[in-house]
Design a protein around this motif. Structure first.
Motif, mmCIF file in Angstrom:
data_model
loop_
_atom_site.group_PDB
_atom_site.id
_atom_site.type_symbol
_atom_site.label_atom_id
_atom_site.label_comp_id
_atom_site.label_asym_id
_atom_site.label_seq_id
_atom_site.Cartn_x
_atom_site.Cartn_y
_atom_site.Cartn_z
ATOM 1 N N GLY A 24 0.804 -1.210 0.000
ATOM 2 C CA GLY A 24 0.000 0.000 0.000
ATOM 3 C C GLY A 24 0.840 1.264 0.000
ATOM 4 N N ARG A 25 2.155 1.092 -0.090
ATOM 5 C CA ARG A 25 3.065 2.252 -0.079
ATOM 6 C C ARG A 25 3.889 2.313 -1.355
ATOM 7 N NH1 ARG A 25 6.055 3.026 5.095
ATOM 8 N NH2 ARG A 25 6.490 4.985 4.088
ATOM 9 N N ALA A 26 3.393 1.704 -2.403
ATOM 10 C CA ALA A 26 4.131 1.640 -3.661
ATOM 11 C C ALA A 26 4.488 3.025 -4.188
ATOM 12 C CB ALA A 26 3.339 0.856 -4.703
ATOM 13 N N ASP A 27 3.594 3.981 -4.014
ATOM 14 C CA ASP A 27 3.882 5.331 -4.502
ATOM 15 C C ASP A 27 5.071 5.950 -3.782
ATOM 16 O OD1 ASP A 27 1.849 5.225 -6.354
ATOM 17 O OD2 ASP A 27 0.397 6.290 -5.084
ATOM 18 N N ASP A 28 5.292 5.558 -2.539
ATOM 19 C CA ASP A 28 6.415 6.073 -1.758
ATOM 20 C C ASP A 28 7.742 5.437 -2.164
ATOM 21 O OD1 ASP A 28 4.578 7.573 -0.300
ATOM 22 O OD2 ASP A 28 4.384 6.024 1.251
ATOM 23 N N ALA A 29 7.667 4.362 -2.927
ATOM 24 C CA ALA A 29 8.875 3.622 -3.323
ATOM 25 C C ALA A 29 8.967 3.469 -4.835
ATOM 26 C CB ALA A 29 8.885 2.259 -2.640
ATOM 27 N N ARG A 30 8.463 4.447 -5.545
ATOM 28 C CA ARG A 30 8.431 4.368 -7.011
ATOM 29 C C ARG A 30 9.829 4.171 -7.615
ATOM 30 N NH1 ARG A 30 4.181 5.132 -9.830
ATOM 31 N NH2 ARG A 30 3.194 6.366 -8.219
ATOM 32 N N ASP A 31 10.829 4.875 -7.093
ATOM 33 C CA ASP A 31 12.198 4.725 -7.621
ATOM 34 C C ASP A 31 12.707 3.305 -7.439
ATOM 35 O OD1 ASP A 31 12.232 7.379 -8.384
ATOM 36 O OD2 ASP A 31 13.414 8.049 -6.655
ATOM 37 N N LEU A 32 12.456 2.727 -6.280
ATOM 38 C CA LEU A 32 12.885 1.356 -6.022
ATOM 39 C C LEU A 32 12.152 0.384 -6.939
ATOM 40 C CD1 LEU A 32 14.505 -0.732 -4.502
ATOM 41 C CD2 LEU A 32 12.778 -0.649 -2.672
ATOM 42 N N GLN A 33 10.876 0.586 -7.124
ATOM 43 C CA GLN A 33 10.123 -0.276 -8.040
ATOM 44 C C GLN A 33 10.715 -0.222 -9.448
ATOM 45 O OE1 GLN A 33 6.007 1.156 -7.166
ATOM 46 N NE2 GLN A 33 5.609 -1.040 -7.189
ATOM 47 N N GLU A 34 11.045 0.973 -9.905
ATOM 48 C CA GLU A 34 11.611 1.116 -11.247
ATOM 49 C C GLU A 34 12.988 0.445 -11.340
ATOM 50 O OE1 GLU A 34 11.466 5.281 -12.230
ATOM 51 O OE2 GLU A 34 9.262 5.286 -12.273
ATOM 52 N N GLU A 35 13.792 0.555 -10.288
ATOM 53 C CA GLU A 35 15.093 -0.122 -10.283
ATOM 54 C C GLU A 35 14.920 -1.630 -10.408
ATOM 55 O OE1 GLU A 35 18.360 0.954 -7.528
ATOM 56 O OE2 GLU A 35 16.898 2.424 -6.779
ATOM 57 N N ILE A 36 13.965 -2.165 -9.669
ATOM 58 C CA ILE A 36 13.712 -3.604 -9.724
ATOM 59 C C ILE A 36 13.221 -3.999 -11.115
ATOM 60 C CG2 ILE A 36 12.274 -5.486 -8.826
ATOM 61 C CD1 ILE A 36 12.359 -3.973 -6.090
ATOM 62 N N GLU A 37 12.349 -3.206 -11.697
ATOM 63 C CA GLU A 37 11.847 -3.496 -13.041
ATOM 64 C C GLU A 37 12.973 -3.503 -14.067
ATOM 65 O OE1 GLU A 37 8.754 -0.582 -13.481
ATOM 66 O OE2 GLU A 37 7.514 -1.562 -11.951
ATOM 67 N N MET A 38 13.891 -2.561 -13.942
ATOM 68 C CA MET A 38 15.040 -2.537 -14.859
ATOM 69 C C MET A 38 15.916 -3.771 -14.645
ATOM 70 S SD MET A 38 14.999 0.092 -16.878
ATOM 71 C CE MET A 38 16.682 0.177 -17.396
ATOM 72 N N PHE A 39 16.137 -4.144 -13.403
ATOM 73 C CA PHE A 39 16.971 -5.292 -13.076
ATOM 74 C C PHE A 39 16.389 -6.591 -13.626
ATOM 75 C CE2 PHE A 39 17.931 -8.867 -10.262
ATOM 76 C CZ PHE A 39 19.314 -8.843 -10.270
ATOM 77 N N THR A 40 15.082 -6.730 -13.561
ATOM 78 C CA THR A 40 14.461 -8.002 -13.934
ATOM 79 C C THR A 40 14.224 -8.168 -15.432
ATOM 80 O OG1 THR A 40 12.228 -7.147 -13.511
ATOM 81 C CG2 THR A 40 13.342 -8.276 -11.692
ATOM 82 N N ARG A 41 14.478 -7.142 -16.193
ATOM 83 C CA ARG A 41 14.376 -7.308 -17.651
ATOM 84 C C ARG A 41 15.490 -8.222 -18.119
ATOM 85 N NH1 ARG A 41 13.313 -1.205 -18.269
ATOM 86 N NH2 ARG A 41 11.061 -1.199 -18.167
ATOM 87 N N THR A 42 15.210 -9.059 -19.078
ATOM 88 C CA THR A 42 16.213 -10.000 -19.594
ATOM 89 C C THR A 42 17.045 -9.307 -20.662
ATOM 90 O OG1 THR A 42 14.695 -11.815 -19.196
ATOM 91 C CG2 THR A 42 16.565 -12.245 -20.638
ATOM 92 N N PRO A 43 18.343 -9.104 -20.412
ATOM 93 C CA PRO A 43 19.192 -8.477 -21.408
ATOM 94 C C PRO A 43 19.404 -9.402 -22.608
ATOM 95 C CG PRO A 43 20.334 -8.699 -19.297
ATOM 96 C CD PRO A 43 19.027 -9.389 -19.174
ATOM 97 N N ILE A 44 19.461 -8.854 -23.772
ATOM 98 C CA ILE A 44 19.614 -9.610 -25.005
ATOM 99 C C ILE A 44 20.892 -10.462 -25.010
ATOM 100 C CG2 ILE A 44 20.771 -7.852 -26.378
ATOM 101 C CD1 ILE A 44 17.990 -10.087 -27.671
ATOM 102 N N GLN A 45 21.949 -9.993 -24.354
ATOM 103 C CA GLN A 45 23.200 -10.723 -24.377
ATOM 104 C C GLN A 45 23.138 -12.035 -23.587
ATOM 105 O OE1 GLN A 45 22.922 -7.587 -23.133
ATOM 106 N NE2 GLN A 45 24.205 -7.273 -21.378
ATOM 107 N N THR A 46 22.072 -12.267 -22.811
ATOM 108 C CA THR A 46 21.964 -13.527 -22.078
ATOM 109 C C THR A 46 21.362 -14.637 -22.924
ATOM 110 O OG1 THR A 46 19.787 -12.950 -21.174
ATOM 111 C CG2 THR A 46 21.736 -12.357 -19.852
ATOM 112 N N PHE A 47 20.822 -14.316 -24.062
ATOM 113 C CA PHE A 47 20.241 -15.339 -24.939
ATOM 114 C C PHE A 47 21.331 -15.991 -25.781
ATOM 115 C CE2 PHE A 47 16.509 -12.553 -24.303
ATOM 116 C CZ PHE A 47 15.618 -13.514 -23.851
ATOM 117 N N PRO A 48 21.200 -17.300 -26.051
ATOM 118 C CA PRO A 48 22.194 -17.954 -26.909
ATOM 119 C C PRO A 48 22.159 -17.396 -28.327
ATOM 120 C CG PRO A 48 20.425 -19.473 -26.328
ATOM 121 C CD PRO A 48 20.148 -18.173 -25.616
ATOM 122 N N ARG A 49 23.309 -17.469 -28.980
ATOM 123 C CA ARG A 49 23.376 -16.954 -30.364
ATOM 124 C C ARG A 49 23.063 -18.029 -31.348
ATOM 125 N NH1 ARG A 49 27.136 -12.064 -30.433
ATOM 126 N NH2 ARG A 49 27.404 -11.762 -28.253
#
Length: 133
Positions: free
Chosen positions: A108-133
């Motif tokens: 219920g305090r997500a708005d107070d932690a918006r920056d942290l939420q965005e950091e986590i969202e960036m972290f959890t994205r799968t970078p293209i370099q992790t996929f096999p070629r």
């Protein structure tokens, strides 16, 4: 047996912290276990050390701190995880980070932690370099 089948004291602390962090009324116990687990995983030369379990311990601590309303403390706890290099962002580590994100939303305090939420969202994205070629 060894490897993933090893279930020493460090892993016991981490699993207890992880489970208890989600149970209402167990925040104090979860906080104690998560603190012990994080401490147990500080020594990277310890035979039981594993970066995934270390990250999970940090995430459990962050979830516990969110439950206590300590958003800055949660950000401090998850910071080492969010700083992991791409090659260490294995499924278990990403899942742990997503659970912190979920705890923020449910708090219920997500708005107070918006920056942290965005950091986590960036972290959890799968970078293209992790996929096999």
């Amino acid at each position: 047996m060894g490897g993933l089948c090893t279930f020493g004291r460090n892993r016991q602390l981490y699993y207890a912290a992880d489970a208890l962090a989600w149970l209402p009324g167990e925040v104090e116990t979860a906080e104690r276990y998560s603190s012990q687990a994080v401490d147990a995983y500080t020594d990277q030369s310890h035979p039981e050390w594993a970066f995934g379990d270390a990250a999970g311990s940090q995430a459990a601590m962050a979830i516990t701190r969110i439950a206590n309303g300590e958003l800055d403390g949660a950000a401090d706890a998850i910071a080492p995880v969010l700083g992991l290099p791409t090659e260490r962002r294995i499924n278990g580590v990403v899942h742990s980070a997503r659970r912190v994100h979920q705890a923020l939303r449910q708090s219920g305090r997500a708005d107070d932690a918006r920056d942290l939420q965005e950091e986590i969202e960036m972290f959890t994205r799968t970078p293209i370099q992790t996929f096999p070629r």
